[in-house]
Write an enzyme that holds these catalytic residues in place. Structure first.
Site, PDB file in Angstrom:
ATOM      1  CB  SER A 139      -0.951   0.006   1.196  1.00 36.13           C
ATOM      2  OG  SER A 139      -0.233  -0.081   2.403  1.00 36.13           O
ATOM      3  CE  LYS A 148      -3.109   0.871   5.190  1.00 35.12           C
ATOM      4  NZ  LYS A 148      -3.023   0.450   3.790  1.00 35.12           N
TER       5      LYS A 148
END
Length: 773
Positions: A676, A719
């Site tokens: 990511s 996140k």
């Protein structure tokens, strides 16, 4: 006719034999035999005694009789009231039957008288002496022959007569006695009798040894019986139950009333029967007793009644835990279905999230809301299959596995069973414990769970299993497939303040003996506590800091005699020291070659700044910061994408031949990996190569392809929470992750703008300063 031949009446004998010189009473009942005795009385009273081979023959012929018999003299006859005749006979000589003359009223036989062959030498005398000595020892051992008999034997000088007389007193079979009768050689007959006596002596010695053993055993048994009876009498006087007998009866009653399945009950009763027969001192006795105790202590039918009140359950869950809406919703759904069907199998939930978010305490609250017993088993560090499934009873110190031990603690068949730290299990040469859990956590199999120690099937289908884990990465696929995964992300700042105010502060104040009148932590103090002294997904460190404040306050109250301590954002440093963290990790200024990525770890989300530096060289790409293989590949993919589109991005197409590129991810000691960070690395690279700064308020996450496409990632909620904690204002995310925005708290959405993107061009438009969107 030869002088040694005679014609005399025949008296067949059944089951008896008469030797020469032997005087004996005989009872005669057969008509022909009685007439034979009467005819003998008419002529010298002589009669031939021959033994039958088969006692069951009533009218014997020559073939039914032994040919060697005894010529005897009738000394006396007496008629008995029952029609039989008792006759006293004296054996005279051995004789051989030559011919049988059968008439209507009597049977006569032609016989030839036989004489013994005697040598009268030293060997014969030695054999006589040996026989006499052996016979004397035999009399002492057997105690069935009188000493007077031995006295008559000692005076006999003829070897044949000695052998015959001793043979008549030995317990020999008819065939063996007949064999002696047929031996004419005195020496051979003496040897035969000596052999018989020695065999009999050995038999008598063995009988004596066996008899002594039996006697000792009987004496010991009688002694034990006597002592047991005494013990029973003493226990009865003291009012105790009757020792092992009472104990066995008590156990039998408990087994009958336990409610265990019939097959298990049969096994328990069979083991109880073995236990009853074994002495208490036996090691196996203790093993069997322990096994029976385990069977009796396990719940078989005992169950708590579920409190099927959805509203009440919701109140309890909300009271104990703030947030965690998905978990609460799942439990309330289970309750609602249970209320309608009352037959639903226990669900198997797996709560996954960082440490300190309340997974374990949530399971306890679920048990309270259902009105069920709660039991917790920690699987952290378990690497032996027998820890889960138990040891076989053949091993010393064998015990059931943790599942059965947990059921014993629960005392009911339908508890809430927490399998804590299921992701921390390991395996080694002793087996794979996670494989053993497959049967436990499979709703189709756990009705007949098999523990190696218990051996009998145990029903786990009514148990509500809840597992907890920090990460799914270490849980095997087959085990994961059997559980319903519920992700619990970290808490937002607002949630942490709420939890601290309503749960942590009251709990710690109570534990430290502080009331509301003695300590007050104001809202601004809680905000400062959360922002500057903790940085975590859960609230464990937050609780420790609250405990520290309580301890400091207690000391102040005791030593400085203050009536009340108030903690605010102004004086919090007096209690906790200098601020540990800077609120918000966002950069102070827009910078070239620095982009802020968002990462997901086992303890929640975190921000991940990525720095790129250029210096003259030959296009070497240097990667530092303890990066994993996937992150290195993301850097290579970003580098390749930039080279392929250099002219479109206003970058010198020859940049890789003139410069070395260094990509660094700070906190080099911490391992980092995952796809990511792809768009973050590409953005930082393009920023460094174009000289355009990256906005300090932007965080980003997404995987990149060689064509610049942005692919979806996991852990968006965690996140997003880390971006919120860091003070970022915009989060760039893959367009395919838009569905995950529903999981993000409203308090985060209010402060952060989420930008879904599909291509790197869109990322650059939002991330680089001065680029038009």
């Amino acid at each position: 006719m030869n002088q040694s031949e005679k014609i005399v009446p025949l008296l067949p004998l059944r089951g008896i034999l008469v030797y020469p010189t032997m005087v004996l009473h005989l009872d005669v009942g057969r008509e022909k035999s009685i007439r034979a005795i009467e005819n003998a009385a008419l002529d010298e009273n002589l009669i031939f005694l021959a033994t039958q081979k088969d006692v069951n023959v009533d009218q014997p012929t020559a073939e039914d009789l032994y040919t060697i018999g005894t010529l005897a003299k009738i000394k006396q006859t007496l008629k008995l009231p029952n029609g039989t005749v008792r006759v006293l006979v004296e054996g005279l000589h051995r004789a051989e039957l030559l011919h049988l003359q059968e008439q209507e009223d009597v049977v006569n036989v032609n016989i030839q008288v036989l004489k013994d062959k005697e040598a009268h030498d030293l060997e014969e005398k030695a054999l006589m002496r040996t026989l006499t000595q052996d016979f004397e020892q035999y009399i002492k051992v057997s105690k069935k022959i009188s000493n007077e008999t031995f006295a008559t034997v000692v005076d006999i000088m003829e070897p044949g007569r000695l052998a015959d007389l001793i043979a008549s007193h030995l317990p020999l079979k008819i065939k063996e006695k007949q064999d002696v009768l047929e031996i004419l050689d005195a020496k051979e007959r003496l040897r035969k009798i000596i052999s018989f006596i020695q065999d009999e002596k050995e038999l008598l010695d063995l009988e004596k040894t066996i008899s002594q053993r039996v006697k000792k055993s009987m004496e010991r048994t009688q002694k034990e019986y006597f002592l047991r009876e005494q013990m029973k009498a003493i226990q009865k006087e003291l009012g105790d139950k009757e020792g092992k007998t009472g104990e066995v009866e008590e156990l039998r009653t408990k087994i009958e009333q336990s409610g265990m399945p019939q097959e298990t009950k049969d096994v328990a009763l069979r083991e109880l029967g073995r236990y009853e027969k074994l002495p208490s001192s036996s090691a196996e006795s203790g093993v069997i007793r322990n096994y029976i105790d385990w069977l009796l202590t396990l719940p078989w039918t005992e169950a708590t009644e579920d409190i099927l009140d959805v509203v009440r359950a919701e109140e309890i869950l909300n009271k104990d835990h703030f947030g965690l809406e998905k978990v609460k919703e799942r439990v309330l759904e289970y309750l609602a279905v249970q209320q309608l069907t009352r037959s639903l199998k226990g669900p198997i939930l797996c709560l996954v999230g960082p440490p300190g978010v309340g997974k374990t305490s949530l399971a306890r609250s679920i048990a309270t809301s259902l009105g069920r017993n709660f039991v917790r088993v920690s699987l952290g560090g378990v690497r032996d299959e027998s820890e889960v499934r138990g040891h076989r009873r053949t091993y010393i110190g064998a015990m059931p596995g943790r599942i059965i031990q947990g059921m014993k603690k629960a005392k009911t068949i339908n508890p809430v069973f927490l399998l804590d730290e299921i992701d921390k299990m390991s395996n080694d040469f002793r087996g794979d414990p996670s494989a053993a859990l497959l049967e436990v956590l499979d709703p189709e199999q756990n009705r007949n769970f098999s523990d190696h120690y218990i051996e009998e099937p145990y029903d786990l289908s009514k148990v509500m299993f809840i597992a907890t884990a920090n990460t799914l990465a270490t849980i095997p696929g087959p085990l994961l497939d059997r559980m319903e995964i519920i992700n619990i992300a970290g808490y937002t700042e607002i949630e942490k303040i709420h939890i601290a105010r309503d749960h942590l502060v009251p709990k710690q104040m109570k534990e430290h003996g502080l009331g509301k009148s003695k300590l007050q932590i104001r809202e601004d103090g809680l905000v400062a506590l959360v922002r500057y002294y903790t940085r975590e997904a859960g609230v464990r460190a937050l609780e420790r800091q609250v405990a520290t404040i309580c301890r400091k306050a207690a000391r102040i109250l005791v030593t400085e005699a203050k009536k009340k301590v108030v903690v605010t954002d102004k004086n919090i440093e007096e209690f906790l020291g200098k601020k540990k963290y800077r609120y918000g990790q966002a950069e102070a200024h827009d910078q070239v070659g620095v982009a802020t990525g968002l990462a997901y770890t086992s303890v929640g989300g975190d921000t991940l700044p990525i720095e790129v530096s250029l210096y003259p060289g030959k296009g070497k790409l240097i990667l530092t910061g303890k990066l994993g293989d996937v992150m290195k590949e993301s850097a290579q993919a970003a580098f390749s994408y930039i080279r392929s589109r250099a002219s479109e991005l206003d970058i010198d197409p020859e940049f890789h031949e003139k410069n070395d590129i260094h990509i660094h991810v700070p906190e080099g000691a911490v391992p980092k990996d995952g796809p990511s960070a792809g768009i973050t690395m590409a953005t930082a690279l393009i920023s460094a190569l174009t000289g355009k700064a990256v906005s300090k308020e932007v965080g980003m996450t997404g995987e990149i392809t060689l064509r610049g496409r942005v692919l979806p990632i996991g852990g968006l909620k965690e996140k997003s929470l880390s971006a919120h904690r860091a003070g970022l204002k915009k989060v760039i995310m893959p367009a395919e992750n838009e569905k995950d925005l529903d999981d993000i708290p409203d308090s985060v959405k209010e402060n952060i703008t989420f930008v879904p993107v599909s291509h790197l061009d869109e990322v650059l438009a939002h991330a680089l300063v001065g680029v038009k969107e």
